[in-house]
Design a protein around this motif. Structure first.
Motif, PDB file in Angstrom:
ATOM      1  N   GLY A  19       4.434   3.635  -8.179  1.00  0.00           N
ATOM      2  CA  GLY A  19       4.146   4.058  -7.311  1.00  0.00           C
ATOM      3  C   GLY A  19       4.225   1.988  -6.468  1.00  0.00           C
ATOM      4  O   GLY A  19       4.259   2.405  -4.776  1.00  0.00           O
TER       5      GLY A  19
ATOM      6  N   LEU B 152       6.252   4.224  -4.021  1.00  0.00           N
ATOM      7  CA  LEU B 152       5.780   4.605  -2.953  1.00  0.00           C
ATOM      8  C   LEU B 152       5.499   3.418  -2.065  1.00  0.00           C
ATOM      9  O   LEU B 152       5.183   4.298  -0.786  1.00  0.00           O
ATOM     10  N   TYR B 153       5.612   2.562  -2.529  1.00  0.00           N
ATOM     11  CA  TYR B 153       4.478   1.356  -0.844  1.00  0.00           C
ATOM     12  C   TYR B 153       5.580   1.005  -0.176  1.00  0.00           C
ATOM     13  O   TYR B 153       5.280   1.212   1.266  1.00  0.00           O
TER      14      TYR B 153
ATOM     15  N   GLU C 278       5.989   3.503   2.470  1.00  0.00           N
ATOM     16  CA  GLU C 278       5.662   3.917   3.212  1.00  0.00           C
ATOM     17  C   GLU C 278       5.718   2.830   4.022  1.00  0.00           C
ATOM     18  O   GLU C 278       5.502   2.641   5.418  1.00  0.00           O
TER      19      GLU C 278
ATOM     20  N   ASP D 224      -0.964   8.171 -12.259  1.00  0.00           N
ATOM     21  CA  ASP D 224      -1.154   8.494 -10.966  1.00  0.00           C
ATOM     22  C   ASP D 224       0.230   7.689 -11.127  1.00  0.00           C
ATOM     23  O   ASP D 224      -0.740   6.177 -10.161  1.00  0.00           O
TER      24      ASP D 224
ATOM     25  N   GLN E 202      -0.417   7.159  -7.842  1.00  0.00           N
ATOM     26  CA  GLN E 202      -0.929   6.627  -6.496  1.00  0.00           C
ATOM     27  C   GLN E 202      -1.758   5.363  -6.557  1.00  0.00           C
ATOM     28  O   GLN E 202      -1.755   5.221  -5.814  1.00  0.00           O
ATOM     29  N   HIS E 203      -2.331   5.610  -7.667  1.00  0.00           N
ATOM     30  CA  HIS E 203      -3.068   4.447  -8.086  1.00  0.00           C
ATOM     31  C   HIS E 203      -1.785   3.356  -8.562  1.00  0.00           C
ATOM     32  O   HIS E 203      -3.259   2.355  -7.776  1.00  0.00           O
TER      33      HIS E 203
ATOM     34  N   ARG F 172       0.274   2.476  -6.147  1.00  0.00           N
ATOM     35  CA  ARG F 172       1.091   2.260  -5.270  1.00  0.00           C
ATOM     36  C   ARG F 172      -0.434   1.231  -4.365  1.00  0.00           C
ATOM     37  O   ARG F 172      -0.053   0.736  -3.385  1.00  0.00           O
ATOM     38  N   GLN F 173      -1.689   2.137  -4.855  1.00  0.00           N
ATOM     39  CA  GLN F 173      -2.762   0.927  -4.668  1.00  0.00           C
ATOM     40  C   GLN F 173      -3.020  -0.030  -4.593  1.00  0.00           C
ATOM     41  O   GLN F 173      -3.459  -0.829  -4.036  1.00  0.00           O
TER      42      GLN F 173
ATOM     43  N   GLN G  98      -0.316  -2.065  -3.234  1.00  0.00           N
ATOM     44  CA  GLN G  98      -0.393  -2.585  -1.834  1.00  0.00           C
ATOM     45  C   GLN G  98      -1.875  -3.575  -2.388  1.00  0.00           C
ATOM     46  O   GLN G  98      -1.435  -4.410  -0.702  1.00  0.00           O
TER      47      GLN G  98
END
Length: 210
Positions: free
Chosen positions: A142, A145-146, A149, A179, A181-182, A184-185, A188
């Motif tokens: 994650g 992924l951050y 971005e 996940d 993406q969890h 990553r958020q 962030q």
């Protein structure tokens, strides 16, 4: 590793930087559940600590247990002490204890360079081949992924390819994982808190910290 019960120097640093206001327990997801008043006070105290602690003292904390290492990583992130990048990368890869991995990820995410992407990738290359070890694979992916971005990069792409390392790791596990993406958020939001914290304090002479 330095042991708290037998190390007076470490005991003093824990008293000053790790345990005030249950700091080591709040660092991480707990920050996101603080009220606005609690958040402001916590950020102010954390910023003060981040600029008071010296590199030598941070080095001692990084030699302690998970509480000390977790706190040290957050203090490093707030003060943007990127000279600790390689040390944090080594600690992340070693995975010698629980609970500190996400803090290492936050620090690397805040440094925000290609070098940090390489350190996170090295972790995934090693630990996605170990489905028997449920460590920090999801939060590291994650975080990658951050960083992708932020940097316009594609470090995570090869791990997330269909049938790739992440899929194989999931398939071999007996229980599901978060996940990426969890995470990553979450990373962030934690990085936003670090930025907010750093802005609450301006060191009088950052160049002379020693």
């Amino acid at each position: 590793m330095r042991h708290l019960l037998s190390d007076p120097e470490l005991q003093d640093l824990v008293r000053r930087f790790v345990t005030p206001d249950r700091r080591y327990l709040r660092l991480g997801g707990g920050l996101l559940r603080l009220s606005s008043v609690e958040r402001s006070a916590f950020a102010r105290d954390l910023a003060q600590a981040a600029y008071e602690i010296t590199p030598v003292e941070l080095g001692v904390l990084f030699e302690g247990g998970w509480r000390e290492r977790k706190t040290a990583a957050w203090l490093v992130a707030v003060a943007h002490r990127s000279e600790f990048r390689d040390r944090i990368g080594r600690l992340l890869l070693a995975s010698e204890g629980p609970y500190a991995g996400a803090a290492y990820c936050v620090a690397l995410a805040k440094f925000g360079s290609a070098a940090d992407g390489e350190l996170l990738s090295a972790y995934l290359e090693h630990y996605l081949a170990r489905p028997d070890l449920d460590y920090d694979q999801a939060v590291v992916l994650g975080t990658l992924l951050y960083l992708d971005e932020m940097l316009g990069a594609q470090y995570a792409r090869r791990f997330l390819a269909s049938g790739g390392a992440w899929d194989r790791w999931l398939e071999a596990r007996a229980v599901p994982a978060f996940d990426p993406q969890h995470w990553r958020q979450t990373v962030q939001r934690l990085c936003a808190f670090v930025t907010e914290t750093a802005e609450t304090f301006v060191a009088p002479d950052c160049g002379n910290r020693s």
